[in-house]
Scaffold this active site. Structure first.
Site, PDB file in Angstrom:
ATOM      1  N   ASN A  42       0.875  -1.085  -0.111  1.00 56.79           N
ATOM      2  CA  ASN A  42       0.243  -0.104   0.023  1.00 56.79           C
ATOM      3  C   ASN A  42       0.624   1.262   0.057  1.00 56.79           C
ATOM      4  O   ASN A  42       0.438   2.387  -0.464  1.00 56.79           O
ATOM      5  CB  ASN A  42      -1.015  -0.105   1.320  1.00 56.79           C
ATOM      6  CG  ASN A  42      -1.764   1.261   1.281  1.00 56.79           C
ATOM      7  OD1 ASN A  42      -2.703   1.466   0.456  1.00 56.79           O
ATOM      8  ND2 ASN A  42      -1.225   2.271   2.379  1.00 56.79           N
ATOM      9  N   ALA A  58      -4.920  10.899  -8.833  1.00 57.39           N
ATOM     10  CA  ALA A  58      -6.223  10.777  -8.247  1.00 57.39           C
ATOM     11  C   ALA A  58      -6.107   9.897  -7.238  1.00 57.39           C
ATOM     12  O   ALA A  58      -5.211   8.833  -7.553  1.00 57.39           O
ATOM     13  CB  ALA A  58      -7.444  10.534  -9.077  1.00 57.39           C
ATOM     14  N   ASP A 113      -8.327   4.827  -0.048  1.00 54.59           N
ATOM     15  CA  ASP A 113      -6.944   4.680  -0.480  1.00 54.59           C
ATOM     16  C   ASP A 113      -5.847   5.011   0.430  1.00 54.59           C
ATOM     17  O   ASP A 113      -4.903   4.251   0.407  1.00 54.59           O
ATOM     18  CB  ASP A 113      -6.910   5.313  -2.075  1.00 54.59           C
ATOM     19  CG  ASP A 113      -5.475   5.112  -2.838  1.00 54.59           C
ATOM     20  OD1 ASP A 113      -4.793   4.192  -2.573  1.00 54.59           O
ATOM     21  OD2 ASP A 113      -5.288   5.815  -3.763  1.00 54.59           O
ATOM     22  N   ASP A 122       1.731   6.870  -0.595  1.00 51.48           N
ATOM     23  CA  ASP A 122       0.549   6.129  -0.668  1.00 51.48           C
ATOM     24  C   ASP A 122       0.997   5.724  -2.350  1.00 51.48           C
ATOM     25  O   ASP A 122       1.017   6.567  -3.247  1.00 51.48           O
ATOM     26  CB  ASP A 122      -0.599   6.635  -0.611  1.00 51.48           C
ATOM     27  CG  ASP A 122      -1.810   5.810  -1.234  1.00 51.48           C
ATOM     28  OD1 ASP A 122      -1.915   4.623  -0.384  1.00 51.48           O
ATOM     29  OD2 ASP A 122      -2.338   5.802  -2.005  1.00 51.48           O
ATOM     30  N   ASP A 175      -1.220  -7.426   3.033  1.00 52.21           N
ATOM     31  CA  ASP A 175      -1.555  -6.272   4.042  1.00 52.21           C
ATOM     32  C   ASP A 175      -2.478  -5.274   3.513  1.00 52.21           C
ATOM     33  O   ASP A 175      -2.382  -4.974   2.445  1.00 52.21           O
ATOM     34  CB  ASP A 175      -0.251  -5.554   4.604  1.00 52.21           C
ATOM     35  CG  ASP A 175      -0.322  -4.626   5.671  1.00 52.21           C
ATOM     36  OD1 ASP A 175      -0.975  -4.870   6.584  1.00 52.21           O
ATOM     37  OD2 ASP A 175      -0.029  -3.527   5.677  1.00 52.21           O
ATOM     38  N   HIS A 177      -7.282  -0.842   1.250  1.00 55.90           N
ATOM     39  CA  HIS A 177      -6.604   0.475   0.706  1.00 55.90           C
ATOM     40  C   HIS A 177      -6.059   0.300  -0.731  1.00 55.90           C
ATOM     41  O   HIS A 177      -5.316   1.253  -1.098  1.00 55.90           O
ATOM     42  CB  HIS A 177      -5.513   1.065   1.758  1.00 55.90           C
ATOM     43  CG  HIS A 177      -6.126   0.842   3.143  1.00 55.90           C
ATOM     44  ND1 HIS A 177      -6.995   2.013   3.440  1.00 55.90           N
ATOM     45  CD2 HIS A 177      -6.046   0.261   4.246  1.00 55.90           C
ATOM     46  CE1 HIS A 177      -7.367   1.582   4.878  1.00 55.90           C
ATOM     47  NE2 HIS A 177      -6.819   0.555   5.268  1.00 55.90           N
ATOM     48  N   GLU A 196      -5.686  -9.293   3.925  1.00 57.49           N
ATOM     49  CA  GLU A 196      -6.195  -8.676   5.201  1.00 57.49           C
ATOM     50  C   GLU A 196      -7.082  -7.539   4.791  1.00 57.49           C
ATOM     51  O   GLU A 196      -6.715  -6.473   4.499  1.00 57.49           O
ATOM     52  CB  GLU A 196      -4.953  -8.182   6.050  1.00 57.49           C
ATOM     53  CG  GLU A 196      -5.250  -7.777   7.456  1.00 57.49           C
ATOM     54  CD  GLU A 196      -5.096  -6.161   7.375  1.00 57.49           C
ATOM     55  OE1 GLU A 196      -5.801  -5.584   8.324  1.00 57.49           O
ATOM     56  OE2 GLU A 196      -4.377  -5.534   6.491  1.00 57.49           O
ATOM     57  N   GLY A 206     -20.722 -14.796  30.027  1.00 57.08           N
ATOM     58  CA  GLY A 206     -21.726 -15.803  30.091  1.00 57.08           C
ATOM     59  C   GLY A 206     -22.946 -15.219  29.235  1.00 57.08           C
ATOM     60  O   GLY A 206     -23.898 -16.247  29.124  1.00 57.08           O
ATOM     61  N   ASP A 253     -25.774 -21.470  25.775  1.00 58.22           N
ATOM     62  CA  ASP A 253     -24.619 -21.682  26.435  1.00 58.22           C
ATOM     63  C   ASP A 253     -23.747 -22.708  25.845  1.00 58.22           C
ATOM     64  O   ASP A 253     -22.606 -22.542  24.987  1.00 58.22           O
ATOM     65  CB  ASP A 253     -24.620 -22.128  27.857  1.00 58.22           C
ATOM     66  CG  ASP A 253     -25.167 -20.745  28.536  1.00 58.22           C
ATOM     67  OD1 ASP A 253     -24.696 -19.629  28.243  1.00 58.22           O
ATOM     68  OD2 ASP A 253     -26.020 -21.064  29.671  1.00 58.22           O
ATOM     69  N   ASP A 289     -19.915 -21.153  27.365  1.00 53.96           N
ATOM     70  CA  ASP A 289     -19.646 -19.871  27.855  1.00 53.96           C
ATOM     71  C   ASP A 289     -20.129 -19.638  29.173  1.00 53.96           C
ATOM     72  O   ASP A 289     -19.878 -18.490  29.783  1.00 53.96           O
ATOM     73  CB  ASP A 289     -19.850 -18.411  27.164  1.00 53.96           C
ATOM     74  CG  ASP A 289     -21.448 -18.228  26.881  1.00 53.96           C
ATOM     75  OD1 ASP A 289     -22.304 -19.334  27.015  1.00 53.96           O
ATOM     76  OD2 ASP A 289     -21.884 -17.081  26.603  1.00 53.96           O
TER      77      ASP A 289
END
Length: 514
Positions: free
Chosen positions: A133, A212, A225, A231, A262, A266, A292, A331, A438, A461
């Protein structure tokens, strides 16, 4: 200590579902469950020893069922202590004297190559982290005509044009023309966040022919972006060609088996699609790739998959947030909703499931840490089910080294039995019992490719309890025990293939054949 609700528990309702079988990233025909490990955390020490740690850990990783590792960015950052997300020279893998150092935070190029060789010798694949990026740590400033934009709406200009001095001149004096003679200048970028002449920080959009924001990106903040530093402009044909060339070089130079991209939201989506395809064609390898795209919205992630022609996977961010919510509500979370709005429920073959990573750990910008008590439950959920490609976080295995009072302790003793369950037992048809607020469970019947395979898992939980679940007729008469060690009782599978399985309060149990 979690707060437990008083509830009359009934566990007889059976919810059966058939989920799509996921071919694994290891090989298309492999019968082995693929398991990825992110082999770093944000506070990995700046001691230059990490590639050696990885090499020394290769045999252990293979033994516990890790089939691929995602390594941190391996190239020179803006300083020796940089984690790799402030990339300076993508061709310097710890080989040249630049930015005051030869090695990176993690070690030297030769040490990394040795580590990869050790992993490959044990059938563990290696995915490289790709930070495309932006670039950081330029060698000099350049005069650029720019306008300021509104950080909350990057499409809105908030100033007249004026000249700034931007850090956009990348000459790589320590490397020279080795591997590439491409030098970066202001016209290879479309924005920056610092004017050296006035010593002010703004988001600057560059002016000039063809300048742009790349439009095929996330629509957050109007146009997302711009993220940080200088960038990169993926509308510039020379940038596109050079970045494809580098990707092929990077894959070949390190014998990589795949990539983690990564900050994908963007970067121009069509460029990332074409970049992945170019590397695959040039290397002749599958080059498993996961992007990602940080968005707690499966629809946005699905849009990215569509825009990139489904030639990549994505991290299942919505599932992470569901796990985080379940861990933090004392919980009160409805466990029947763990899969709601997730990528793995929509596109299981494109979902990389995870509990934690270097951005969500304590002290980081995207901190959304899953509480420690819940992590064994979360890992059971992603590691023993048939859908998704699960990832284990280095910081969960070995602990994190930051300064927060909430640092993650080593959960190695909790996670390794679950990894063993995945490696040896988590095969065959799956039956879901996600039918209670649960206590939820699922079983795997096992298959002929893995001796003694098949399992029954329960997590809760809140209050513990039991469920009667179908383990498969082929397992009738077998005695199963809890591989996690949380319960000492055993379960005998009935002649009809059913068994009664138990779990403690706020805990996990995974039953497998003795």
């Amino acid at each position: 200590m979690i707060q437990k609700r008083k509830r009359t528990v009934s566990f007889r309702l059976v919810l059966m579902c058939t989920l799509l079988f996921v071919s694994l990233p290891i090989t298309k025909t492999s019968a082995v469950n693929g398991t990825l490990m992110q082999y770093f955390e944000w506070y990995t020490p700046n001691d230059g020893q990490h590639w050696k740690r990885l090499q020394n850990d290769a045999e252990h990783l293979s033994d516990i069922g890790i089939t691929a590792v995602w390594i941190p960015p391996a190239y020179k950052g803006l300083s020796q202590s940089d984690n790799g997300y402030g990339p300076y020279d993508l061709y310097d893998l710890g080989e040249f004297q630049q930015k005051g150092t030869v090695r990176t935070k993690y070690g030297t190029k030769s040490e990394l190559q040795d580590a990869i060789g050790s992993l490959h010798s044990r059938n563990v694949q290696v995915y490289g982290d790709v930070v495309l990026n932006h670039k950081a740590g330029a060698d000099a400033t350049e005069d650029v005509t720019a306008v300021e934009v509104n950080p909350a709406n990057r499409n809105q200009e908030t100033s007249e044009e004026y000249q700034i001095k931007a850090w956009t001149d990348f000459r790589f004096p320590g490397r020279g023309n080795t591997y590439s003679d491409f030098k970066w200048h202001w016209y290879h970028f479309d924005g920056a966040d610092w004017d050296e002449s006035r010593k002010i920080s703004r988001i600057f959009k560059f002016r000039g022919e063809g300048k742009a924001w790349d439009w095929e990106v996330s629509s957050e903040n109007g146009n997302y972006d711009y993220l940080m530093y200088a960038d990169v402009d993926y509308d510039h044909p020379d940038v596109v060609a050079e970045t494809k060339k580098w990707g092929i070089w990077y894959a070949n130079e390190l014998s990589l088996d795949g990539f983690r991209i990564d900050a994908a939201k963007h970067i121009k989506f069509s460029f990332l699609r074409d970049w992945v395809q170019a590397v695959r064609q040039a290397t002749g390898k599958e080059m498993f790739t996961v992007a990602e795209y940080w968005q707690n919205n499966a629809g946005k992630l699905e849009n990215y998959l569509n825009k990139t022609s489904f030639n990549q996977s994505v991290f299942d961010v919505p599932l992470h947030f569901n796990l985080q919510a379940a861990s933090s509500q004392g919980g009160g979370y409805d466990m029947r909703r763990l899969l709601d709005g997730t990528v793995v429920s929509r596109h299981p073959e494109k979902a990389v499931t995870f509990v934690e990573n270097h951005d969500t750990q304590p002290g980081q910008s995207l901190e959304s840490t899953v509480q420690t008590w819940f992590k064994p439950l979360a890992y059971a959920f992603i590691l023993t089910r048939e859908s998704g490609y699960p990832q284990v976080f280095y910081g969960d295995m070995y602990g994190t080294k930051g300064t927060s009072p909430k640092e993650i302790p080593s959960l190695k003793d909790n996670i390794e039995p679950i990894l063993k369950a995945r490696k040896e037992y988590a095969y065959g048809p799956q039956h879901d019992y996600i039918d209670h607020p649960d206590v939820i469970g699922w079983t795997r019947e096992g298959d002929s490719s893995a001796a003694k395979s098949g399992l029954a898992a329960l997590i809760t939980d809140g209050p513990g309890g039991s469920k009667r679940m179908y383990a498969g007729l082929k397992n009738a008469g077998e005695t199963w025990y809890d591989i996690t060690g949380n319960r000492s009782d055993t379960v005998k599978i009935g002649s009809d293939g059913w068994g009664e399985f138990h779990v403690n309060d706020g805990s996990v149990s995974i039953y497998v054949q003795k």
